[in-house]
Design a protein around this motif. Sequence first.
Motif, PDB file in Angstrom:
ATOM      1  N   TYR A 104       0.817  -1.201   0.000  1.00 25.57           N
ATOM      2  CA  TYR A 104       0.000   0.000   0.000  1.00 25.57           C
ATOM      3  C   TYR A 104       0.855   1.257   0.000  1.00 25.57           C
ATOM      4  N   ALA A 105       0.428   2.247  -0.778  1.00 22.49           N
ATOM      5  CA  ALA A 105       1.009   3.583  -0.663  1.00 22.49           C
ATOM      6  C   ALA A 105       0.381   4.259   0.549  1.00 22.49           C
ATOM      7  N   LEU A 106       1.151   5.093   1.233  1.00 20.50           N
ATOM      8  CA  LEU A 106       0.695   5.769   2.448  1.00 20.50           C
ATOM      9  C   LEU A 106       0.823   7.268   2.321  1.00 20.50           C
ATOM     10  N   GLY A 107      -0.168   7.936   2.850  1.00 20.37           N
ATOM     11  CA  GLY A 107      -0.112   9.395   2.841  1.00 20.37           C
ATOM     12  C   GLY A 107      -0.463   9.971   4.196  1.00 20.37           C
ATOM     13  N   TRP A 108       0.026  11.171   4.451  1.00 19.71           N
ATOM     14  CA  TRP A 108      -0.350  11.936   5.634  1.00 19.71           C
ATOM     15  C   TRP A 108      -1.062  13.204   5.177  1.00 19.71           C
ATOM     16  N   PHE A 109      -2.153  13.486   5.832  1.00 19.50           N
ATOM     17  CA  PHE A 109      -2.915  14.703   5.572  1.00 19.50           C
ATOM     18  C   PHE A 109      -3.166  15.394   6.903  1.00 19.50           C
ATOM     19  N   ARG A 110      -3.554  16.654   6.853  1.00 17.56           N
ATOM     20  CA  ARG A 110      -3.866  17.356   8.088  1.00 17.56           C
ATOM     21  C   ARG A 110      -5.034  18.300   7.859  1.00 17.56           C
ATOM     22  N   GLN A 111      -5.708  18.580   8.957  1.00 18.64           N
ATOM     23  CA  GLN A 111      -6.844  19.492   8.893  1.00 18.64           C
ATOM     24  C   GLN A 111      -6.844  20.378  10.121  1.00 18.64           C
ATOM     25  N   ALA A 112      -6.722  21.656   9.878  1.00 13.28           N
ATOM     26  CA  ALA A 112      -6.774  22.647  10.943  1.00 13.28           C
ATOM     27  C   ALA A 112      -8.221  23.101  11.123  1.00 13.28           C
ATOM     28  N   PRO A 113      -8.571  23.633  12.286  1.00 11.16           N
ATOM     29  CA  PRO A 113      -9.945  24.075  12.518  1.00 11.16           C
ATOM     30  C   PRO A 113     -10.404  25.088  11.471  1.00 11.16           C
ATOM     31  N   GLY A 114     -11.552  24.836  10.899  1.00  2.77           N
ATOM     32  CA  GLY A 114     -12.125  25.746   9.926  1.00  2.77           C
ATOM     33  C   GLY A 114     -11.498  25.689   8.550  1.00  2.77           C
ATOM     34  N   GLN A 115     -10.586  24.745   8.354  1.00  3.58           N
ATOM     35  CA  GLN A 115      -9.911  24.640   7.062  1.00  3.58           C
ATOM     36  C   GLN A 115     -10.153  23.267   6.450  1.00  3.58           C
ATOM     37  N   GLU A 116      -9.907  23.184   5.166  1.00  3.84           N
ATOM     38  CA  GLU A 116     -10.050  21.918   4.474  1.00  3.84           C
ATOM     39  C   GLU A 116      -8.841  21.026   4.764  1.00  3.84           C
ATOM     40  N   ARG A 117      -9.061  19.754   4.622  1.00  2.00           N
ATOM     41  CA  ARG A 117      -7.963  18.805   4.788  1.00  2.00           C
ATOM     42  C   ARG A 117      -6.949  19.006   3.664  1.00  2.00           C
ATOM     43  N   GLU A 118      -5.683  18.976   4.021  1.00  2.00           N
ATOM     44  CA  GLU A 118      -4.645  19.212   3.023  1.00  2.00           C
ATOM     45  C   GLU A 118      -3.581  18.127   3.068  1.00  2.00           C
ATOM     46  N   PHE A 119      -2.965  17.931   1.928  1.00  2.00           N
ATOM     47  CA  PHE A 119      -1.892  16.955   1.773  1.00  2.00           C
ATOM     48  C   PHE A 119      -0.649  17.418   2.512  1.00  2.00           C
ATOM     49  N   VAL A 120       0.033  16.451   3.147  1.00  2.00           N
ATOM     50  CA  VAL A 120       1.288  16.744   3.830  1.00  2.00           C
ATOM     51  C   VAL A 120       2.440  15.986   3.181  1.00  2.00           C
ATOM     52  N   ALA A 121       2.329  14.660   3.113  1.00  2.00           N
ATOM     53  CA  ALA A 121       3.409  13.850   2.566  1.00  2.00           C
ATOM     54  C   ALA A 121       2.852  12.492   2.183  1.00  2.00           C
ATOM     55  N   ALA A 122       3.569  11.798   1.307  1.00  2.00           N
ATOM     56  CA  ALA A 122       3.153  10.465   0.902  1.00  2.00           C
ATOM     57  C   ALA A 122       4.377   9.659   0.493  1.00  2.00           C
ATOM     58  N   ILE A 123       4.222   8.335   0.552  1.00  2.00           N
ATOM     59  CA  ILE A 123       5.332   7.448   0.228  1.00  2.00           C
ATOM     60  C   ILE A 123       4.800   6.212  -0.483  1.00  2.00           C
ATOM     61  N   TRP A 152       4.822   2.191  -1.804  1.00  2.00           N
ATOM     62  CA  TRP A 152       4.930   0.965  -1.013  1.00  2.00           C
ATOM     63  C   TRP A 152       6.390   0.553  -0.848  1.00  2.00           C
ATOM     64  N   SER A 153       7.200   0.824  -1.827  1.00  2.00           N
ATOM     65  CA  SER A 153       8.607   0.450  -1.766  1.00  2.00           C
ATOM     66  C   SER A 153       9.444   1.453  -0.985  1.00  2.00           C
ATOM     67  N   GLY A 154       8.882   2.640  -0.775  1.00  2.00           N
ATOM     68  CA  GLY A 154       9.652   3.709  -0.147  1.00  2.00           C
ATOM     69  C   GLY A 154      10.502   4.482  -1.129  1.00  2.00           C
ATOM     70  N   GLY A 155      10.456   4.086  -2.401  1.00  2.00           N
ATOM     71  CA  GLY A 155      11.309   4.726  -3.386  1.00  2.00           C
ATOM     72  C   GLY A 155      10.814   6.078  -3.860  1.00  2.00           C
ATOM     73  N   VAL A 156       9.546   6.345  -3.651  1.00  6.65           N
ATOM     74  CA  VAL A 156       8.964   7.628  -4.058  1.00  6.65           C
ATOM     75  C   VAL A 156       8.389   8.305  -2.823  1.00  6.65           C
ATOM     76  N   THR A 157       8.795   9.545  -2.595  1.00  2.00           N
ATOM     77  CA  THR A 157       8.231  10.348  -1.515  1.00  2.00           C
ATOM     78  C   THR A 157       7.809  11.699  -2.078  1.00  2.00           C
ATOM     79  N   LEU A 158       6.696  12.193  -1.606  1.00  2.00           N
ATOM     80  CA  LEU A 158       6.161  13.477  -2.025  1.00  2.00           C
ATOM     81  C   LEU A 158       5.875  14.322  -0.792  1.00  2.00           C
ATOM     82  N   TYR A 159       6.059  15.628  -0.938  1.00  2.00           N
ATOM     83  CA  TYR A 159       5.828  16.535   0.180  1.00  2.00           C
ATOM     84  C   TYR A 159       5.098  17.793  -0.295  1.00  2.00           C
ATOM     85  N   ALA A 160       4.269  18.310   0.577  1.00  2.00           N
ATOM     86  CA  ALA A 160       3.704  19.624   0.323  1.00  2.00           C
ATOM     87  C   ALA A 160       4.813  20.661   0.445  1.00  2.00           C
ATOM     88  N   ASP A 161       4.712  21.725  -0.313  1.00  2.00           N
ATOM     89  CA  ASP A 161       5.747  22.767  -0.274  1.00  2.00           C
ATOM     90  C   ASP A 161       5.908  23.339   1.132  1.00  2.00           C
TER      91      ASP A 161
END
Length: 123
Positions: free
Chosen positions: A31-50, A52-61
């Motif tokens: 499985y690919a895994l991602g982290w998201f976050r949601q602050a009060p009153g805001q929409e959920r936003e992407f943080v980081a993802a990886i 299944w192999s760990g070879g690809v990682t993505l990050y929010a700016d």
Amino acid sequence: VQLQASGGGWVQAGGSLRLSCAASRRTFSSYALGWFRQAPGQEREFVAAISWSGGVTLYADSVKGRFTISRDNAKNPVDLQMNSLKPEDTAVYYCAARRGDYVPINDYEYAYWGQGTQVTVSS
């Protein structure tokens, strides 16, 4: 797949926290895994993802250079190391998973979600 996020808490600005996401399935490694976050009153936003192999990682700016996502498929959890935390990082953080190696940044592309863990950064 049931996901369990942990490691949240309170920290002063400039501090660090490490979040972990564990899954119920033994095939978590496919499985690919991602982290998201949601602050009060805001929409959920992407943080980081990886992939299944760990070879690809993505990050929010907004977290690039401060956060690091990693995984060890032999041990199950996926970690999010958060350094140099800022008050604007305060949110509920969610881990999410999707089967396969594609690593999306859109939350609707993830099928499985954990319950969230609160991160609070004080100034």
